[in-house]
Enzyme design. Sequence first.
Site, mmCIF file in Angstrom:
data_model
loop_
_atom_site.group_PDB
_atom_site.id
_atom_site.type_symbol
_atom_site.label_atom_id
_atom_site.label_comp_id
_atom_site.label_asym_id
_atom_site.label_seq_id
_atom_site.Cartn_x
_atom_site.Cartn_y
_atom_site.Cartn_z
ATOM 1 N N GLU A 173 0.968 -1.155 -0.081
ATOM 2 C CA GLU A 173 0.132 -0.061 -0.045
ATOM 3 C C GLU A 173 0.965 1.331 0.130
ATOM 4 O OE1 GLU A 173 -4.031 -0.301 0.402
ATOM 5 O OE2 GLU A 173 -2.649 -1.229 -1.154
ATOM 6 N N THR A 233 -6.197 8.179 -5.027
ATOM 7 C CA THR A 233 -6.060 8.098 -3.698
ATOM 8 C C THR A 233 -5.389 9.066 -3.073
ATOM 9 O OG1 THR A 233 -6.556 5.746 -3.811
ATOM 10 C CG2 THR A 233 -5.479 6.600 -1.518
#
Length: 311
Positions: free
Chosen positions: A132, A185
Site C-alpha cells: 500500500e 487516492t
Amino acid sequence: MKRSIKVFAPATVANVVCGFDVLGFAVNEPGDEVIMRLTDKPGVSLLKITGDEGRLPLDPDKNTVSAIAKHYLQHIGQPNAGIEIELHKKMPIGSGLGSSSASTVAGLFAINTLFDNQLSNKELIPFAMKGEELACGYGHADNVAPALMGGFVLIRSYSPLDIISLPFPAELYAAIVYPEVDVPTKDARQMIRSKVYLKDAVTQWGNVAGLVSGLFMNDYELIGRSMTDVLVEPTRAILIPDFYVLRAMAMETGAIGFGISGSGPSVFALTRDKETAKKITQNLQQHLKSLSINSLAFVSEVNKKGPVVLD
C-alpha cells in the site's frame, strides 16, 4: 511443494464511513487474480498484466505484487528463489475498493502458499501494508487486513500493529456503485484536514464505538445511526457527483447506512438483505446515468474467507 498456483483476493470497503484508516470489510466481488509459478531461474519476474489498460508497471520493483513477493522471499531466507507472476485485474483501478490491496494480497497469499504457509494471514498484513505504501504513499491496513482475513476488521493500533476481527450480522449485504470518475487516492488523502475540533473528534469516537458495538450486538439501527462521518466525508463528498442525492436515494430505498468506500469515488450502502441491495444499486446507477456518468455495480455478502486458491 506446489509449482504453480492461481489465487483470488477480494475487494474491500475501507473506513466504513466513520472509521478512517481503522475499519474495513471484504466483499465477494469484485477482486483480483494472480497466477504464480516457481521456476529454476533465480529472481522475481512479472510476465504480464491484464485488465489494467496499460496503467500498471511491469517493472518487478515498482509493481506491488512482485515487489512484495521479493520482500517476502527476503524475509523467509529465499532471496534467490525463481518466481514468475501474472496479474489479472478483475476490478477497476482507482475505484476506492482496494484495487492495489487485492493485487498485493493475492500475490502474498500465492507466494506464502507456494512456500508451505510459513506465515499466517495475519502475519502477512505488514508485508501487504508495504505494498500500500508503494501504491499510494501510505501503508494503511484498512484494505489489506480485511482482504487477508475476510469479514470486518478493526485496526486498534498501527504502532504496535493490533488487528482485531469483528463479528457481524450474517444477513448483512453491501450495495456498491462505482461512478466512473477519477479520484486518485493520493489526492483524496491530501484533501483531509490535519486538525480537527475536539467536539468533532468526540462525535467520531462515539460513532466508531457505536458501529463496533452494533456489529457485536447484531443491532442494525445502532449500526445505521453510527455510520456518520464528521471528519473526512464532508470534504471527500465534493469529489463524488451528487453524493448527497445518492445517499438520500439509498436511505429511502431501505439502506441501513451509506457512505464513501475508501477514498472514493465508489459509494456503498449496507442492507439487511440482497433484494434491497439490488434495488439500491439500480436506483443509483439510473441517477448517475441521468448525469451522463457510467457506473459499475456490485451486490455482495460480506466476504468471510479472504483470499482463496482457485486451482
